[in-house]
Design an enzyme around this catalytic site. Structure first.
Site, PDB file in Angstrom:
ATOM      1  N   GLU A   1      -3.847   7.299  -6.042  1.00 36.17           N
ATOM      2  CA  GLU A   1      -3.697   6.618  -7.335  1.00 36.17           C
ATOM      3  C   GLU A   1      -4.738   7.086  -8.338  1.00 36.17           C
ATOM      4  OE1 GLU A   1      -3.724   2.453  -6.357  1.00 36.17           O
ATOM      5  OE2 GLU A   1      -1.853   2.596  -5.265  1.00 36.17           O
TER       6      GLU A   1
ATOM      7  N   HIS B   1      -0.485  -0.106  -9.868  1.00 35.11           N
ATOM      8  CA  HIS B   1      -1.234  -0.995  -8.960  1.00 35.11           C
ATOM      9  C   HIS B   1      -1.668  -2.276  -9.706  1.00 35.11           C
ATOM     10  CE1 HIS B   1      -3.880  -1.033  -5.100  1.00 35.11           C
ATOM     11  NE2 HIS B   1      -3.546  -2.259  -5.458  1.00 35.11           N
TER      12      HIS B   1
ATOM     13  N   ARG C   1       0.827  -1.192   0.000  1.00 35.22           N
ATOM     14  CA  ARG C   1       0.000   0.000   0.000  1.00 35.22           C
ATOM     15  C   ARG C   1       0.869   1.252   0.000  1.00 35.22           C
ATOM     16  NH1 ARG C   1      -3.372  -2.418  -1.733  1.00 35.22           N
ATOM     17  NH2 ARG C   1      -5.522  -2.717  -1.105  1.00 35.22           N
TER      18      ARG C   1
END
Ligand SMILES: O=C(O)[C@H](O)COP(=O)(O)O
Length: 607
Positions: free
Chosen positions: A312, A334, A283
């Site tokens: 993000e 991600h 994370r």
């Protein structure tokens, strides 16, 4: 929660979730899949009409969204991390949050390895410059990872998997005492005694050669040393800072919590070797992004492989945005869980759970419901349904009583588990999501009692292997009055506002209602008539009741349930008749029945 209507439950999927999972839902539910995503504003508009929401990491399920979702029963995270969901607000509102804790472990661990190697060998930069027409061999010299030291923070499912993938490449590199463990994990003992094992296998080490040959050390205050060693972790360090001067690569596999936010900052980077490289497939925020940027710029460390960021995609001109563009960084958007296989796994997992919740069953991986082992869950599931039905019966049946009836406050309850059920620890069946919390807020006290040695009401429930008693206590717990109240309840003859039930097969039954023995299924619409039990008149009352219903509503008929009647126990002059009714029963019908001669009370219960 909104009342049920005839429409199919609606499921909103505002992100790309694998079709294999959604296919499990499309027959029974209205699935609104929007793989292109929805804006926060759109989500607020859509959510009031939605029964289940399935998200990945992009949708922010805020308290505002949850509060607007008046029908919302379940939020499913097709993945592991639930930091994009306000779980506390979901719990307060009675919405179940589920996730898929195992579906993407392999994908996350493999992506860590991909970034580790890409960082070591400048793969990202080499690809970019080659495509730009340059051939920069001398500028892109990398480092090997074999025999280097990897530090892992967090030995959860992903951390362990990474450790396993990294461990020694040859059996003869194992320390002596690790031999037996290694052999055991490959079941070699089956064929060879341990003392001969090393001798016999040194020549064919490639047969079991796995991993990158890294030395792995780890920091995790909750890890089990034996388990860690079995996965190839050579040493667990007591403090994070102990490992930092020693490692060549660092990878973190923890959720983002207050305790893991900025876990690695300026001071920690300064403890590392200038050749160290760091990885983040967990994370954004576990490394302080500003400190990381500074450490790379100043040559305090050598590189980073980053898949996740605090925002993000990162906003322009933030440290994260600069990290994305940094020459010493290999960045991915991600992608840790973005494999075909992982997406199928998590989608099938959470869609199965969503269907279970919408059917009124317990999910297997609820984030905000008590943890129950699968075998306990299977055994307890019908009891959870029984208790839910007993609660519904209690509130609807006793609410119909005239105010002069026995004055039980309805705020203090006991749930007593008898028989085998009493032996199940932590059953918490009353507490699927927020029942206890909401009850507390409303000043309602529910005490769960495991009556290991019989007890109960002395009623017929005791002939069942397990049964449950719900008692409403007239006075607060712990008072003398309560003691007297309970003594009364324990007697056969007295006691009011008691419901007892049991499970047979997967079906639930009520065996006592108030002071009446009974045997009926708490299902559908029930009309409960309390009447004088004059000889020969009991059935007449029943007929009268049915007639009244029929005349008021043509389609109403007694249900096909086997038990339509429960008879009185006390004094023999009163009876309780339970009629299962197909279709609805209007207020007028209930009113008519209440004024019918011989009827003492009427309640209409919908379960
Ligand atoms: O928490 C997770 O499961 C991973 O971060 C994956 O997130 P994603 O579903 O948005 O890819």
């Amino acid at each position: 929660m909104a009342p049920t209507t005839d429409r199919k439950p609606r499921i909103l999927v505002p992100e790309k979730v694998s079709a294999d999972g959604l296919a499990l839902l499309s027959a029974d539910y209205e699935v609104d899949s929007r793989p292109q995503g929805v804006s926060p504003e759109e989500l607020l508009i859509l959510i009031p009409d939605v029964d289940a929401l399935i998200v990945r990491s992009e949708t922010k399920v805020t308290a505002e969204v949850l509060n607007a979702g008046s029908r919302l029963r379940v939020v499913a995270r097709a993945g592991v991390g639930v930091d994009n969901i306000d779980v506390e607000a979901a719990t307060a509102g009675g919405t179940i949050v589920v996730n898929s804790p195992a579906g993407n472990i392999v994908a996350a661990a493999e992506h860590t390895v991909a970034l580790l190697l890409a960082t070591a060998r400048n793969v990202g930069r080499a690809d970019r410059t080659t495509k730009e027409g340059r051939w920069e061999r001398s500028k892109l010299v990398g480092v090997e990872v074999g025999r280097k030291t990897l530090g892992i923070v967090g030995l959860g499912k992903v951390g362990m998997k990474v450790a396993r993938m990294m461990r020694v490449s040859k059996l003869d590199e194992l320390p002596e005492d690790a031999w037996s463990m290694y052999a055991a994990s490959y079941k070699l003992y089956f064929f060879f005694p341990p003392e001969n094992l090393k001798k016999r296998f040194t020549n064919i080490t490639l047969l079991v050669c796995i991993g990158l040959g890294m030395k792995v050390i780890a920091f995790d205050p909750y890890a089990n040393l034996d388990l860690a060693r079995q996965t190839g972790v050579e040493r667990l360090v007591p403090h994070l800072t102990d490992m930092l001067p020693e490692i060549d690569f660092l990878t973190i596999h923890t959720p983002l919590l207050a305790s893991t936010l900025d876990l690695i900052g300026e001071a920690e980077f300064k403890l590392m070797k200038p050749t160290a490289r760091v990885l983040n497939v967990a994370r954004g925020g576990v490394y302080n992004e500003a400190a990381l940027l500074d450490a790379l710029n100043k040559g305090i460390i050598a590189g980073a492989g980053l898949d996740v960021f605090t925002k993000e995609p990162p906003d322009q001109n933030t440290p994260a945005w600069e990290l994305l563009r940094h020459d010493k960084v290999v960045a991915t958007p991600h992608l840790g869980a973005s494999t075909v296989e992982a997406q199928e796994n998590v989608a099938v997992d959470v869609c199965t759970q969503v269907a279970a919740v919408l059917r009124g069953e317990l999910p297997t991986s609820a984030v905000n419901a008590p943890l129950i082992l699968p075998e306990e869950y299977r055994a307890l599931k019908p009891y959870a349904k029984l208790i839910e039905r007993m609660g519904g019966l209690y509130t609807q049946h006793f609410a119909s009583f005239p105010a002069s009836h026995v004055g039980v406050g309805g705020r203090h309850f006991e749930l007593v588990y008898h028989g085998e059920l009493a032996g199940v620890s932590n059953s918490h069946m009353v507490n699927i999501v927020n029942a206890m919390a909401v009850a507390r807020e409303k000043g309602i006290v529910i005490r769960e009692i495991h009556a290991h040695s019989g007890g109960g009401s002395g009623n017929e429930g005791s002939v069942y292997a397990s049964f449950v008693t719900l008692r409403a206590l007239a006075v607060p717990e712990g008072t003398e009055g309560q003691q007297q109240d309970r003594e009364k309840m324990d007697g056969v003859d007295t006691g009011s506002q008691v419901i007892e039930g049991y499970v047979s097969g997967n079906n639930v039954y009520i065996s006592r209602l108030d002071r009446f023995k009974a045997s009926f299924s708490p299902e559908g619409t029930l009309l409960i008539l309390h009447n004088f039990d004059e000889p020969g008149k009991n059935w007449r009352r029943g007929e009268l009741g049915l007639k009244t219903i029929e005349s008021a509503q043509n389609n109403a008929q007694p249900a096909q349930a086997p038990n339509l009647e429960a008879s009185a126990t006390k004094n023999g002059d009163e009876a309780l008749m339970i009629l299962g009714v197909d279709g609805d029963v209007t207020k007028e019908v209930v009113g008519d029945l209440r004024t019918t001669e011989g009827i003492l009370n009427v309640s209409l219960v919908r379960l």
